[in-house]
Scaffold this motif. Sequence first.
Motif, PDB file in Angstrom:
ATOM      1  N   ALA A 410     -69.411 -37.846  21.252  1.00 32.46           N
ATOM      2  CA  ALA A 410     -68.464 -36.766  21.558  1.00 32.46           C
ATOM      3  C   ALA A 410     -68.682 -36.334  23.003  1.00 32.46           C
ATOM      4  N   LEU A 411     -68.018 -37.001  23.937  1.00 32.67           N
ATOM      5  CA  LEU A 411     -68.181 -36.675  25.355  1.00 32.67           C
ATOM      6  C   LEU A 411     -67.693 -35.258  25.620  1.00 32.67           C
ATOM      7  N   GLY A 412     -68.468 -34.520  26.378  1.00 28.82           N
ATOM      8  CA  GLY A 412     -68.151 -33.122  26.665  1.00 28.82           C
ATOM      9  C   GLY A 412     -68.775 -32.150  25.692  1.00 28.82           C
ATOM     10  N   ALA A 413     -69.334 -32.632  24.581  1.00 28.38           N
ATOM     11  CA  ALA A 413     -69.828 -31.748  23.522  1.00 28.38           C
ATOM     12  C   ALA A 413     -70.975 -30.866  23.978  1.00 28.38           C
ATOM     13  N   GLU A 414     -71.773 -31.345  24.920  1.00 31.21           N
ATOM     14  CA  GLU A 414     -72.948 -30.580  25.331  1.00 31.21           C
ATOM     15  C   GLU A 414     -72.627 -29.448  26.301  1.00 31.21           C
ATOM     16  N   HIS A 415     -71.362 -29.312  26.673  1.00 29.39           N
ATOM     17  CA  HIS A 415     -71.003 -28.337  27.699  1.00 29.39           C
ATOM     18  C   HIS A 415     -70.327 -27.075  27.170  1.00 29.39           C
ATOM     19  N   SER A 416     -69.779 -27.132  25.970  1.00 28.20           N
ATOM     20  CA  SER A 416     -69.069 -25.967  25.439  1.00 28.20           C
ATOM     21  C   SER A 416     -69.193 -25.911  23.930  1.00 28.20           C
ATOM     22  N   THR A 417     -68.702 -24.832  23.352  1.00 29.60           N
ATOM     23  CA  THR A 417     -68.786 -24.656  21.901  1.00 29.60           C
ATOM     24  C   THR A 417     -67.882 -25.622  21.149  1.00 29.60           C
ATOM     25  N   LEU A 418     -67.008 -26.350  21.845  1.00 30.51           N
ATOM     26  CA  LEU A 418     -66.295 -27.433  21.179  1.00 30.51           C
ATOM     27  C   LEU A 418     -67.279 -28.435  20.578  1.00 30.51           C
ATOM     28  N   GLU A 420     -70.128 -27.790  19.093  1.00 34.37           N
ATOM     29  CA  GLU A 420     -70.609 -27.315  17.797  1.00 34.37           C
ATOM     30  C   GLU A 420     -69.555 -27.536  16.720  1.00 34.37           C
ATOM     31  N   ILE A 421     -68.292 -27.326  17.087  1.00 36.97           N
ATOM     32  CA  ILE A 421     -67.203 -27.600  16.147  1.00 36.97           C
ATOM     33  C   ILE A 421     -67.173 -29.081  15.808  1.00 36.97           C
ATOM     34  N   SER A 422     -67.352 -29.937  16.804  1.00 35.68           N
ATOM     35  CA  SER A 422     -67.371 -31.370  16.577  1.00 35.68           C
ATOM     36  C   SER A 422     -68.525 -31.778  15.679  1.00 35.68           C
ATOM     37  N   LEU A 423     -69.689 -31.176  15.870  1.00 33.81           N
ATOM     38  CA  LEU A 423     -70.853 -31.539  15.067  1.00 33.81           C
ATOM     39  C   LEU A 423     -70.632 -31.211  13.596  1.00 33.81           C
ATOM     40  N   VAL A 424     -70.049 -30.041  13.325  1.00 34.87           N
ATOM     41  CA  VAL A 424     -69.750 -29.684  11.938  1.00 34.87           C
ATOM     42  C   VAL A 424     -68.732 -30.655  11.349  1.00 34.87           C
ATOM     43  N   ALA A 425     -67.717 -31.018  12.146  1.00 40.35           N
ATOM     44  CA  ALA A 425     -66.713 -31.973  11.682  1.00 40.35           C
ATOM     45  C   ALA A 425     -67.346 -33.341  11.414  1.00 40.35           C
ATOM     46  N   ALA A 426     -68.268 -33.754  12.276  1.00 36.46           N
ATOM     47  CA  ALA A 426     -68.942 -35.036  12.079  1.00 36.46           C
ATOM     48  C   ALA A 426     -69.744 -35.025  10.784  1.00 36.46           C
ATOM     49  N   ARG A 427     -70.491 -33.955  10.567  1.00 39.35           N
ATOM     50  CA  ARG A 427     -71.302 -33.876   9.347  1.00 39.35           C
ATOM     51  C   ARG A 427     -70.430 -33.877   8.098  1.00 39.35           C
ATOM     52  N   GLU A 434     -74.106 -38.847  18.559  1.00 36.73           N
ATOM     53  CA  GLU A 434     -74.996 -39.753  19.270  1.00 36.73           C
ATOM     54  C   GLU A 434     -74.743 -39.619  20.767  1.00 36.73           C
ATOM     55  N   PRO A 435     -75.759 -39.832  21.601  1.00 32.59           N
ATOM     56  CA  PRO A 435     -75.567 -39.714  23.049  1.00 32.59           C
ATOM     57  C   PRO A 435     -74.691 -40.836  23.598  1.00 32.59           C
ATOM     58  N   ASP A 436     -74.117 -40.586  24.763  1.00 35.49           N
ATOM     59  CA  ASP A 436     -73.296 -41.580  25.440  1.00 35.49           C
ATOM     60  C   ASP A 436     -74.158 -42.795  25.786  1.00 35.49           C
ATOM     61  N   PRO A 437     -73.848 -43.979  25.247  1.00 37.52           N
ATOM     62  CA  PRO A 437     -74.685 -45.145  25.545  1.00 37.52           C
ATOM     63  C   PRO A 437     -74.411 -45.762  26.913  1.00 37.52           C
ATOM     64  N   ILE A 438     -73.294 -45.400  27.538  1.00 35.43           N
ATOM     65  CA  ILE A 438     -72.938 -45.996  28.835  1.00 35.43           C
ATOM     66  C   ILE A 438     -72.515 -44.894  29.818  1.00 35.43           C
ATOM     67  N   PRO A 458     -62.441 -26.149  28.693  1.00 35.25           N
ATOM     68  CA  PRO A 458     -63.407 -26.950  27.926  1.00 35.25           C
ATOM     69  C   PRO A 458     -62.719 -28.140  27.259  1.00 35.25           C
ATOM     70  N   VAL A 459     -63.378 -29.303  27.279  1.00 32.71           N
ATOM     71  CA  VAL A 459     -62.757 -30.518  26.760  1.00 32.71           C
ATOM     72  C   VAL A 459     -63.710 -31.244  25.823  1.00 32.71           C
ATOM     73  N   LEU A 460     -63.112 -32.112  25.017  1.00 28.79           N
ATOM     74  CA  LEU A 460     -63.869 -32.964  24.113  1.00 28.79           C
ATOM     75  C   LEU A 460     -63.172 -34.316  24.049  1.00 28.79           C
ATOM     76  N   PHE A 461     -63.943 -35.379  24.201  1.00 28.89           N
ATOM     77  CA  PHE A 461     -63.415 -36.744  24.127  1.00 28.89           C
ATOM     78  C   PHE A 461     -64.318 -37.535  23.185  1.00 28.89           C
ATOM     79  N   PRO A 462     -64.000 -37.553  21.883  1.00 37.24           N
ATOM     80  CA  PRO A 462     -64.868 -38.219  20.909  1.00 37.24           C
ATOM     81  C   PRO A 462     -64.386 -39.624  20.569  1.00 37.24           C
ATOM     82  N   ASN A 463     -65.327 -40.462  20.152  1.00 39.30           N
ATOM     83  CA  ASN A 463     -65.039 -41.788  19.612  1.00 39.30           C
ATOM     84  C   ASN A 463     -66.167 -42.188  18.674  1.00 39.30           C
ATOM     85  N   PRO A 464     -65.894 -43.055  17.697  1.00 36.19           N
ATOM     86  CA  PRO A 464     -66.990 -43.569  16.878  1.00 36.19           C
ATOM     87  C   PRO A 464     -68.049 -44.240  17.744  1.00 36.19           C
TER      88      PRO A 464
END
Length: 546
Positions: A410-418, A420-427, A434-438, A458-464
């Motif tokens: 989830a790119l951008g997740a560490e910068h805003s409360t988006l 935390e929302i993403s983490l709950v959605a993932a769970r 998982e951290p950005d591998p590249i 604030p932005v979020l760019f997630p991918n599997p």
Amino acid sequence: MLYSAGLRAVLAIALGWGAQAVMVDAAPVSGEAIKAHTAFLSDDLLEGREAGTRGYDIAAAYVATQFALYGLKPAGANPDFYQKVPLRRRSLQPDGVRFEMRTKSGAQLYQNGRDIAVDASATTLDEVIEADVVFAGWGIRAPGLRHDDYAGLNVRGKAVVILEGAPASFPGALRAHYSWIQQKERMAAEAGAIALLTLKSPEREQFSPWERTRQARPLPALGWTDPAQREHAPTIKATITLGPEVARSLFAQGGRNVDEIYQQSISSPPRGFNLPASIRLARKSVHEDSSTSNVIGVLPGTDASLKNEYIVVASHLDAWVGPKAGPDTIYNGAVDNAGGIAAMLEVARVLSAAGGAKRSVLFFATAAEEKGLLGSDYFVAHPLVPLHDIVGAISVDGLMAFHDFAGIVALGAEHSTLGEISLVAARSIGAVHEPDPIPGRGNLALSDQYPFLRVGIPVLFPNPARGSRRGGGEDVAAWDEYESRHYHQPSDAMKLPLRWDVAERWGQYMYAVVAGAANGSRRPLWYEADELAAVFAPTAARVKRP
């Protein structure tokens, strides 16, 4: 309505910053619906959906029709779901480039598409550029990071040679920002340079290989033509990528080894210096003005006060269209990004069926993302709703449904409360962050969330996440096959081994993220002492990092 326990778990949406959750009833996300949308949008009938073409217009009409079926409304005072984006298609005349490097050894001609790579001019039909050459390291000015490659260099009226990318020491998201070529062009122009010569280090070669650049850069390109785009800022006249042999020859003229400079740049910024060379670029271009459309629909908020805040969900409608050689010339773009649009449409359907959310949600099918984020960039310059009312932007780019993923990047997740929302959605779907591998690829600046980030949203760019799967073990074969053989190729089509049960699970995650952000008791906020917020949103409200 009755819902399974599994679906209810998926729909346990975080409110605020993950401290509380509510059950949100909704129609189930459908993998079959995602498949159907993907199949239509990636059909040969649409001929690749390149912005400004009939195929793209068919795709835009399809998305607008779905928006209407779901009860979405036009944005702001817009009369319909379309935002017209003025375009200029620029192409090179046949044999329209003559590039010459002049050194103490004499003048050497180089061929476009073989030795160097340059596209047509966006502003001038017939031009000649002559300039001395200066090496300026990464070509970055980042005061907040105490980094200035232009310090002590006189580049006014000159051609600046720079490394693609940014130092590994830069924080991940800022590394992405400063790697963006348009950002480097702005910095070079502000320093007085008139041309940019870019070099591919071994690291950049992994993400943006010379072989691909030399074929793609000379092809016709697009830009939007509104004068407000650059706001009278100084601009670079030409950006030219040097092939590896040209780069080695150029630096050898100054008694330098470019491979040693690449190696040095891994640990410390290389110092700039004058090179004993000049360039002469003669270029003849052709301009064709036209237009395309963003497709934008709003699901109005249900809360009397929060409905005036917007969560943007952006997904690009075009596909990348490259050289047309071989028996298959249609770039269908099934994974990238018919599948992303399909997932966004399914989120819109499910959220509408649930009765909406407290905040308004702006669903945004963007034009010409593959040509440089043109549609999203245009929207941010000409917003249909006030930018200060947009409180978060989420990008849906790609449908990497090749394995039953256990992680989400989830790119951008560490910068805003988006985040935390993403983490709950993932769970809620049995996944973890998982951290950005590249990080060196700079993906946070490579999709439609980036123009929103640049204006402080604030932005979020997630991918599997690649590889790890639920139940243990790894499954990378289909993912790696796609990236190595089908990404940005005509073979990105429905025949790929996409798993629609996995696409459904991905859609459930995306729905949970969007609904969580739109129903939260407070708007998404930047974290205190965040380096990204310091650059893009210095006066915005902050909260403590959890």
